[in-house]
Design an enzyme around this catalytic site. Structure first.
Site, PDB file in Angstrom:
ATOM      1  N   GLN A  16       0.773  -1.241   0.000  1.00 45.75           N
ATOM      2  CA  GLN A  16       0.000   0.000   0.000  1.00 45.75           C
ATOM      3  C   GLN A  16       0.804   1.290   0.000  1.00 45.75           C
ATOM      4  OE1 GLN A  16      -3.449   2.309   2.624  1.00 45.75           O
ATOM      5  NE2 GLN A  16      -2.939   0.209   3.126  1.00 45.75           N
ATOM      6  N   GLU A 137       1.106  -0.954   8.827  1.00 43.57           N
ATOM      7  CA  GLU A 137       0.273   0.228   9.062  1.00 43.57           C
ATOM      8  C   GLU A 137       0.111   0.547  10.542  1.00 43.57           C
ATOM      9  OE1 GLU A 137      -2.145   3.313   9.217  1.00 43.57           O
ATOM     10  OE2 GLU A 137      -1.494   2.612   7.266  1.00 43.57           O
ATOM     11  N   ASP A 166       0.419   3.925   5.995  1.00 42.61           N
ATOM     12  CA  ASP A 166       0.712   3.518   4.623  1.00 42.61           C
ATOM     13  C   ASP A 166       0.438   4.635   3.622  1.00 42.61           C
ATOM     14  OD1 ASP A 166       1.790   0.910   4.671  1.00 42.61           O
ATOM     15  OD2 ASP A 166      -0.152   0.055   5.113  1.00 42.61           O
ATOM     16  N   GLY A 241      -8.398  21.505  19.938  1.00 41.32           N
ATOM     17  CA  GLY A 241      -7.903  22.767  19.401  1.00 41.32           C
ATOM     18  C   GLY A 241      -8.542  23.959  20.075  1.00 41.32           C
ATOM     19  N   GLY A 242      -8.460  25.100  19.409  1.00 40.76           N
ATOM     20  CA  GLY A 242      -8.980  26.323  20.007  1.00 40.76           C
ATOM     21  C   GLY A 242     -10.490  26.380  20.084  1.00 40.76           C
TER      22      GLY A 242
END
Length: 407
Positions: A16, A137, A166, A241-242
C-alpha cells in the site's frame, strides 16, 4: 498535457504505501511502469472477493499504471533492469532495508547508471535503533504517536481507520519526489528521497507534540479530561484545538447516527436558540467561552438532548443555516453512494477487464490544467511486450524469457 507528462516512473513498490504514492504520480500524468515479480504484487491475491481475479486491494491502489514482470534474481533480469533504470526518471521502492542493495543496485550504482535518477525509498523507520524493525500500518501508528492519543480516557489505545501509516506515508513520498524533480530541473542531477512510516505518522501527529509541551504549564483546558499526568491523554472525540467540538448522537440512534459539532464563540447564541435554550446565551454560567470551558461535557450533553430527536441531515441543515461548523458521520456505504462525491470525481467507477466495474477513490489533487482520468489497473505483465519492445527485446526472446522464468 498532464502535469507530469513525459516523466517515466519505475514502480518497484508493493502492498500500500508505495503503490498509493505511484498511483498519485500516475494521476498527475506520469508514465508509471509497475515492475513486479512473475508471481505479482502480493495484494493481487489478498482479500479477494472474486476468485482468480485481482483483488480490490490491488485494483484500488494501482490505477493509471502499466505492468511488467521481471525476475531480479536472474542475470538476464538484472541486465534488463539496468536498461529500465537508464530510461527512468524516478524509481520508487518499499522493500525491506537493504533489499535493493542486495540485488546489486546500491544508490551509488544507480547514480552511475543514471545520474538524473530520483530514487525514492519508503521504509518503516529511520536509520536509528528501529531501522531493522518490520513495519506495518498499525505498527507505524503505534510508534508514531497516533495510537497513544486516540480513544477514550478510560479505554485502550486505538488505531484509526485512516491508513495514515501507509497511504499517509505515500503522500509524503510524493511531496519529496516532486521537490526532487523540481530541483533536478535546476541542477540536472537526481537525488535520493527517503521517507519512514514512523516519521510520516509523527508529522501527522504534530499537534499532540504541541500539547505535550503545553502540559508543562498545566492541564489542557480544551480537553474534556478531568485529570492529567505527564503525557497527552486520549481525549475521545474532543478536537483539542482552540474551538471545542464533539460528536453528538442523532435519531434514530444507529452506529453512525452522529454529527460532529464545533462551538465557536460567535456560535453559542444561535446554538442556544436552535436547541431550545435561548436563555443560555446571556447566562453568565454559559455566555462566554471561558465559562463553558470547564463544562464542555455538559455543553455537548445539552446539544445532544436536542440532536437525538432529529436525524443527522436535519441537524446538518439547521446548524448550517446559522453558519455553525458541523459534519455528519458518514459511513462507508453513505460515501460510496454520495452523489456529490461522484459529481466531484472523488468517488469513481472503473471498468476492469476481469471483474467488471468497481468503485474506487479518485484523485484528491485537482489541477485546473491537468485533469485526472482514472484508468483501470493493469493485469499482471500486461505490458511486457510493449515496454520490453522499447528496449529492443524481440518477440522470440520475450517468449524465451517467459519460459525461463525471467519474466
Amino acid at each position: 498535457m498532464k502535469a507530469l507528462e513525459g516523466v517515466r516512473v519505475l514502480d518497484m513498490t508493493h502492498v500500500q504505501s508505495g503503490p498509493s504514492a505511484t498511483q498519485m504520480l500516475g494521476w498527475l500524468g506520469a508514465d508509471v511502469v509497475k515492475l513486479e515479480a512473475p508471481t505479482g504484487d502480493i495484494t493481487r491475491q489478498q482479500l479477494r472477493d472474486v476468485p482468480d481475479v485481482d483483488s480490490l486491494y490491488f485494483t484500488m491502489l494501482n490505477c493509471n499504471k502499466r505492468s511488467i514482470t521481471l525476475n531480479m534474481k536472474s542475470e538476464r533480469g538484472k541486465e534488463i533492469f539496468t536498461e529500465l533504470v537508464k530510461n527512468a526518471d524516478i524509481l520508487v521502492e518499499n522493500f525491506g532495508p537493504g533489499a535493493v542493495d542486495r540485488m546489486g543496485f546500491s544508490w551509488e550504482r544507480l547514480q552511475e547508471l543514471n545520474p538524473r535518477l530520483i530514487y525514492a525509498s519508503i521504509k518503516g523507520f529511520g536509520q536509528g535503533k528501529y531501522a531493522k524493525f518490520k513495519a506495518y500500518e498499525v505498527i507505524a501508528q503505534a510508534m508514531g504517536g497516533s495510537m497513544s492519543t486516540t480513544g477514550f480516557e478510560d479505554g485502550p489505545p486505538l488505531a484509526t481507520g485512516a491508513q495514515i501509516g501507509d497511504s499517509g506515508t505515500g503522500i509524503h513520498v510524493v511531496a519529496g519526489i516532486l521537490a526532487a524533480l523540481y530541483q533536478r530541473g535546476q541542477t540536472g542531477r537526481g537525488q535520493r528521497v527517503q521517507v519512514a512510516m514512523q516519521h510520516a505518522v509523527l508529522n501527522l501527529c504534530r499537534v499532540k507534540l504541541r500539547d505535550q509541551q503545553r502540559l508543562v504549564h498545566g492541564p489542557l483546558r480544551e480537553y474534556p479530561n478531568k485529570t492529567f499526568g505527564d503525557e497527552v491523554p486520549r481525549s475521545g472525540n474532543a478536537s483539542g484545538g482552540g474551538q471545542p467540538g464533539w460528536a453528538v448522537r442523532c435519531a434514530p440512534g444507529g452506529p453512525n447516527d452522529y454529527i460532529y459539532v464545533i462551538v465557536q464563540p460567535v456560535g453559542w447564541k444561535p446554538v442556544s436558540a436552535i436547541i431550545g435554550r435561548p436563555e443560555l446565551a446571556d447566562d453568565p454560567e454559559w455566555a462566554t467561552p471561558e465559562a463553558r470551558l470547564s463544562k464542555l461535557d455538559k455543553m455537548f450533553q445539552l446539544i445532544e438532548e436536542w440532536t437525538i430527536r432529529h436525524d443527522k441531515w436535519t441537524v446538518l441543515d439547521r446548524l448550517n443555516a446559522e453558519n455553525i461548523p458541523c459534519g455528519p458521520i458518514l459511513s462507508t456505504k453513505e460515501l460510496v453512494e454520495d452523489q456529490s462525491l461522484r459529481e466531484e470525481g472523488i468517488v469513481v467507477s472503473v471498468e476492469h477487464p476481469q471483474r467488471g466495474e468497481f468503485v474506487t477513490v479518485g484523485s484528491p489533487l485537482q489541477l485546473s490544467d491537468s485533469p485526472v482520468d482514472v484508468r483501470t489497473p493493469p493485469l499482471l505483465g500486461e505490458h511486457n511486450q510493449e515496454i520490453y519492445g522499447e528496449l529492443g527485446v524481440s518477440a522470440d526472446e520475450l517468449a524465451e524469457l517467459k519460459s525461463n522464468g525471467v519474466i
